[in-house]
Design a protein around this motif. Structure first.
Motif, PDB file in Angstrom:
ATOM      1  N   UNK A 129      15.079   3.460  -8.118  1.00  0.00           N
ATOM      2  CA  UNK A 129      14.528   2.193  -7.635  1.00  0.00           C
ATOM      3  C   UNK A 129      13.097   2.376  -7.114  1.00  0.00           C
ATOM      4  N   UNK A 130      12.875   3.519  -6.484  1.00  0.00           N
ATOM      5  CA  UNK A 130      11.583   3.768  -5.849  1.00  0.00           C
ATOM      6  C   UNK A 130      10.461   3.955  -6.876  1.00  0.00           C
ATOM      7  N   UNK A 131      10.788   4.607  -8.001  1.00  0.00           N
ATOM      8  CA  UNK A 131       9.749   4.935  -8.986  1.00  0.00           C
ATOM      9  C   UNK A 131       9.044   3.689  -9.538  1.00  0.00           C
ATOM     10  N   UNK A 132       9.775   2.718 -10.134  1.00  0.00           N
ATOM     11  CA  UNK A 132       9.061   1.531 -10.620  1.00  0.00           C
ATOM     12  C   UNK A 132       8.489   0.674  -9.500  1.00  0.00           C
ATOM     13  N   UNK A 133       9.183   0.645  -8.355  1.00  0.00           N
ATOM     14  CA  UNK A 133       8.703  -0.162  -7.234  1.00  0.00           C
ATOM     15  C   UNK A 133       7.365   0.363  -6.713  1.00  0.00           C
ATOM     16  N   UNK A 134       7.227   1.686  -6.634  1.00  0.00           N
ATOM     17  CA  UNK A 134       5.966   2.291  -6.193  1.00  0.00           C
ATOM     18  C   UNK A 134       4.836   1.935  -7.149  1.00  0.00           C
ATOM     19  N   UNK A 135       5.146   1.986  -8.452  1.00  0.00           N
ATOM     20  CA  UNK A 135       4.133   1.630  -9.455  1.00  0.00           C
ATOM     21  C   UNK A 135       3.721   0.172  -9.326  1.00  0.00           C
ATOM     22  N   UNK A 136       4.692  -0.704  -9.092  1.00  0.00           N
ATOM     23  CA  UNK A 136       4.391  -2.135  -8.942  1.00  0.00           C
ATOM     24  C   UNK A 136       3.463  -2.365  -7.748  1.00  0.00           C
ATOM     25  N   UNK A 137       3.759  -1.709  -6.637  1.00  0.00           N
ATOM     26  CA  UNK A 137       2.926  -1.852  -5.436  1.00  0.00           C
ATOM     27  C   UNK A 137       1.514  -1.328  -5.703  1.00  0.00           C
ATOM     28  N   UNK A 138       1.423  -0.160  -6.360  1.00  0.00           N
ATOM     29  CA  UNK A 138       0.121   0.462  -6.639  1.00  0.00           C
ATOM     30  C   UNK A 138      -0.744  -0.426  -7.530  1.00  0.00           C
ATOM     31  N   UNK A 139      -0.164  -0.913  -8.634  1.00  0.00           N
ATOM     32  CA  UNK A 139      -0.951  -1.717  -9.575  1.00  0.00           C
ATOM     33  C   UNK A 139      -1.257  -3.113  -9.027  1.00  0.00           C
ATOM     34  N   UNK A 140      -0.398  -3.620  -8.147  1.00  0.00           N
ATOM     35  CA  UNK A 140      -0.698  -4.903  -7.485  1.00  0.00           C
ATOM     36  C   UNK A 140      -1.927  -4.758  -6.595  1.00  0.00           C
ATOM     37  N   UNK A 141      -1.994  -3.629  -5.882  1.00  0.00           N
ATOM     38  CA  UNK A 141      -3.169  -3.362  -5.032  1.00  0.00           C
ATOM     39  C   UNK A 141      -4.435  -3.223  -5.876  1.00  0.00           C
ATOM     40  N   UNK A 142      -4.304  -2.553  -7.027  1.00  0.00           N
ATOM     41  CA  UNK A 142      -5.469  -2.378  -7.906  1.00  0.00           C
ATOM     42  C   UNK A 142      -5.981  -3.713  -8.440  1.00  0.00           C
ATOM     43  N   UNK A 143      -5.053  -4.636  -8.699  1.00  0.00           N
ATOM     44  CA  UNK A 143      -5.439  -5.948  -9.243  1.00  0.00           C
ATOM     45  C   UNK A 143      -6.153  -6.824  -8.210  1.00  0.00           C
ATOM     46  N   UNK A 144      -6.075  -6.444  -6.960  1.00  0.00           N
ATOM     47  CA  UNK A 144      -6.753  -7.208  -5.907  1.00  0.00           C
ATOM     48  C   UNK A 144      -8.267  -7.003  -5.920  1.00  0.00           C
ATOM     49  N   UNK A 145      -8.701  -5.995  -6.656  1.00  0.00           N
ATOM     50  CA  UNK A 145     -10.140  -5.706  -6.754  1.00  0.00           C
ATOM     51  C   UNK A 145     -10.812  -6.808  -7.582  1.00  0.00           C
ATOM     52  N   UNK A 146     -11.690  -7.576  -6.942  1.00  0.00           N
ATOM     53  CA  UNK A 146     -12.353  -8.706  -7.605  1.00  0.00           C
ATOM     54  C   UNK A 146     -13.334  -8.253  -8.684  1.00  0.00           C
ATOM     55  N   UNK A 147     -13.813  -6.994  -8.600  1.00  0.00           N
ATOM     56  CA  UNK A 147     -14.798  -6.487  -9.559  1.00  0.00           C
ATOM     57  C   UNK A 147     -14.127  -5.819 -10.772  1.00  0.00           C
ATOM     58  N   UNK A 148     -12.825  -5.897 -10.845  1.00  0.00           N
ATOM     59  CA  UNK A 148     -12.090  -5.247 -11.934  1.00  0.00           C
ATOM     60  C   UNK A 148     -12.424  -5.915 -13.266  1.00  0.00           C
TER      61      UNK A 148
END
Length: 279
Positions: free
Chosen positions: A72-91
């Protein structure tokens, strides 16, 4: 005097058993108490089996908690990580699309795991209704293989089938039986050696029907056969492949709920699953 001596020995044996000493033995002839000694030894054997089963159960519970937490932790960690990355407005647009695709994959992975947990919970509790109807096994197997064609090709696996020319009809739950076939074929795509042949046979016997799945394992199978159908146990103990570890457990539960049996045989690297349904 001998009767008294024999009685004392037997009494001491039962006392030690009561105190938890399951290794106590009496090899001597206890005369008129021999029949009772045999019964006490049977009780001793039953205690040993019960203790071994409980120890194994506790170990499996510990493994289950560790494994489900990891899965459960493995995909959940990835989801949290990529959600944070998507918050970058300059992406840039390309990176954003790449991250969204990864998010979708991990979310789907988590969805499958939760659905498997739900199915396993219902099957284990018996809180599941089987919709039995006449099912033609060969057609259902061909349908399953067709739907998994892409997965089979990705795994570089060649599946050889041997089905009867006549219709094989059984009273089964078509949806749950499809799930059993689906899980077992997906198991092949994950663990079979690439660029090898796997075999699926449907054998119509006089009193029963057997569905046999055979493949060569890519890695050495060093898990006990009886444990492979336990929850969250995988042939890949290092957990390098994706999967909930529930596939075989769910398949076994669904087969047994329909009155069938699921048996696993390992001969070196040959992995074989045999489903048997009575007519």
């Amino acid at each position: 005097m001998k009767t008294q001596k024999d009685y004392v020995q037997l009494f001491e044996m039962t006392e030690q058993l009561a105190e938890g000493n399951l290794e106590v033995e009496i090899d001597e002839d206890l005369g008129i108490f021999n029949a009772f000694k045999e019964e006490v030894m049977h009780i001793q054997g039953g205690f040993k089996k019960a203790v071994e089963a409980e120890v194994r159960s506790q170990r499996m519970k510990t493994d289950l908690i560790a494994n489900v937490s990891h899965d459960l932790k493995t995909p959940l960690t990835s989801i949290i990580t990529y959600t944070d990355l998507l918050k970058d407005e300059d992406l840039d647009k390309e990176k954003r699309a790449q991250y969204l695709e990864t998010l979708d994959q991990k979310a789907q992975r988590l969805k499958v795991l939760i659905e498997d947990l739900f199915e396993m919970s219902k099957a284990s509790s018996g809180n599941i209704t089987m919709n039995l109807q006449e099912v033609e096994l060969t057609s259902l197997m061909k349908q399953t293989l067709l739907e998994l064609e892409d997965k089979i090709e990705e795994a570089n696996l060649m599946i050889r089938s041997n089905f009867p020319e006549h219709k094989v009809l059984l009273m089964l739950d078509s949806e749950r039986t499809f799930r059993v076939f689906d899980n077992l074929i997906l198991n092949m795509t994950k663990y079979a050696m690439p660029h090898t042949r796997a075999y699926i046979d449907i054998v119509d016997l006089e009193q029963s029907v057997q569905i046999i799945f055979r493949n060569m394992s890519a890695d050495e199978i060093n898990v006990d056969v009886d444990e492979l159908t336990e929850r969250f146990v995988r042939g890949d103990q290092a957990r390098h492949t994706e999967g909930s570890g529930l596939g075989l457990a769910i398949a076994k539960s669904f087969v047994e709920l329909q009155g069938g049996t699921l048996d696993i045989h390992i001969d070196g690297d040959l992995f074989k699953v045999i489903l048997t349904f009575n007519k």
